[in-house]
Write an enzyme that holds these catalytic residues in place. Sequence first.
Site, PDB file in Angstrom:
ATOM      1  N   ARG A  98       0.815  -1.219   0.000  1.00 24.75           N
ATOM      2  CA  ARG A  98       0.000   0.000   0.000  1.00 24.75           C
ATOM      3  C   ARG A  98       0.849   1.270   0.000  1.00 24.75           C
ATOM      4  NH1 ARG A  98      -4.049   0.430  -2.350  1.00 24.75           N
ATOM      5  NH2 ARG A  98      -2.915   2.168  -3.262  1.00 24.75           N
ATOM      6  N   LYS A 133       3.079  24.597  -2.801  1.00 24.42           N
ATOM      7  CA  LYS A 133       1.802  23.982  -2.428  1.00 24.42           C
ATOM      8  C   LYS A 133       1.906  22.464  -2.603  1.00 24.42           C
ATOM      9  CE  LYS A 133      -0.768  28.125  -3.691  1.00 24.42           C
ATOM     10  NZ  LYS A 133      -1.755  28.752  -4.606  1.00 24.42           N
ATOM     11  N   LYS A 165       5.898  38.170  -1.102  1.00 25.74           N
ATOM     12  CA  LYS A 165       4.562  37.996  -1.653  1.00 25.74           C
ATOM     13  C   LYS A 165       3.622  39.081  -1.132  1.00 25.74           C
ATOM     14  CE  LYS A 165       3.053  33.833  -2.332  1.00 25.74           C
ATOM     15  NZ  LYS A 165       3.077  33.844  -3.802  1.00 25.74           N
ATOM     16  N   GLU A 195       6.303  39.877  -5.642  1.00 24.72           N
ATOM     17  CA  GLU A 195       4.991  39.699  -6.267  1.00 24.72           C
ATOM     18  C   GLU A 195       4.241  41.023  -6.295  1.00 24.72           C
ATOM     19  OE1 GLU A 195       0.979  37.940  -4.452  1.00 24.72           O
ATOM     20  OE2 GLU A 195       2.451  36.368  -4.854  1.00 24.72           O
ATOM     21  N   ASP A 216       0.768  38.607 -10.400  1.00 27.27           N
ATOM     22  CA  ASP A 216      -0.183  37.683  -9.803  1.00 27.27           C
ATOM     23  C   ASP A 216      -1.618  38.009 -10.199  1.00 27.27           C
ATOM     24  OD1 ASP A 216      -0.860  35.506  -8.007  1.00 27.27           O
ATOM     25  OD2 ASP A 216      -1.652  37.037  -6.660  1.00 27.27           O
TER      26      ASP A 216
END
Length: 279
Positions: A98, A133, A165, A195, A216
């Site tokens: 698994r 992410k 950011k 950003e 962005d």
Amino acid sequence: MLERRQIQRVVEMALDEDAPSGDLTSEAFIPESASATADLVAREPGVMAGGEVFEVAMTAYDPSVEVELLIADGDRFEARDVLARVSGPARAVLRCERIALNLVQRMSAIATQTAAYVAAVEGTSARVVDTRKTTPGLRALERHAVRCGGGHNHRFSLSDAVMAKDNHVALLPDLTEAIRRARATLPHTTHIEVEVDRLDQIEPVLAGGVDTILLDNFSLADLRTGVEQVGDRAVVEASGGVTLDTIGDIARTGVDVISVGALTHSVRALDLGLDVKVS
């Protein structure tokens, strides 16, 4: 480069989670002397990623298990193709099945999705890159899978490069001066990216002396304007809500880099199976 120690760390954690004090089912039903062979079979087409991970996982409990990889990372496969063969003590094969499948299914899904995004920008100069992410603890594996699909990696961690950011920028009263101060204190080899989410922020950022400017959630028209405005003064990256349907148009605006969170944060595990039989 995905290092074996990184793989081993993830596999050890996964096996400890899945079988912390043994495999009760196999120990109750399967004789200790039983042997088994198994084929890793594709149920759908895709791009391979995680061959070495599969091997390490399948041999984690018992090193006498043998794994033959029949396809290399980055290779495409079709449904019903056999990707690897496994043989060894049946209990050991079943115990590790698994976790090995979980990892190779996710990695191959990321590689397959990345390949689709890369194909969508073919004919442009845009580079498709991932983001942070990623699944906690699996970043090294998932980043490797992106490369298997023909994509590229963004910074690996917060320690690798400066990337201011929107939440950083919101706290800075004078963006140009803040960038200049950062540049003065950082080593000369450190890359600085900032950003922005409006065209009027571009000049103050460039005046501070950045290496990359991230546009962005810009419209296509604003991306074209931004690319023209920046010129050759910095690398231009686009990000925000990028999909397979939109990435081609984004690439044709002339941006250098397109970062895509969807490469890792929302993939569906590829359908691969381990078909086991008595040997």
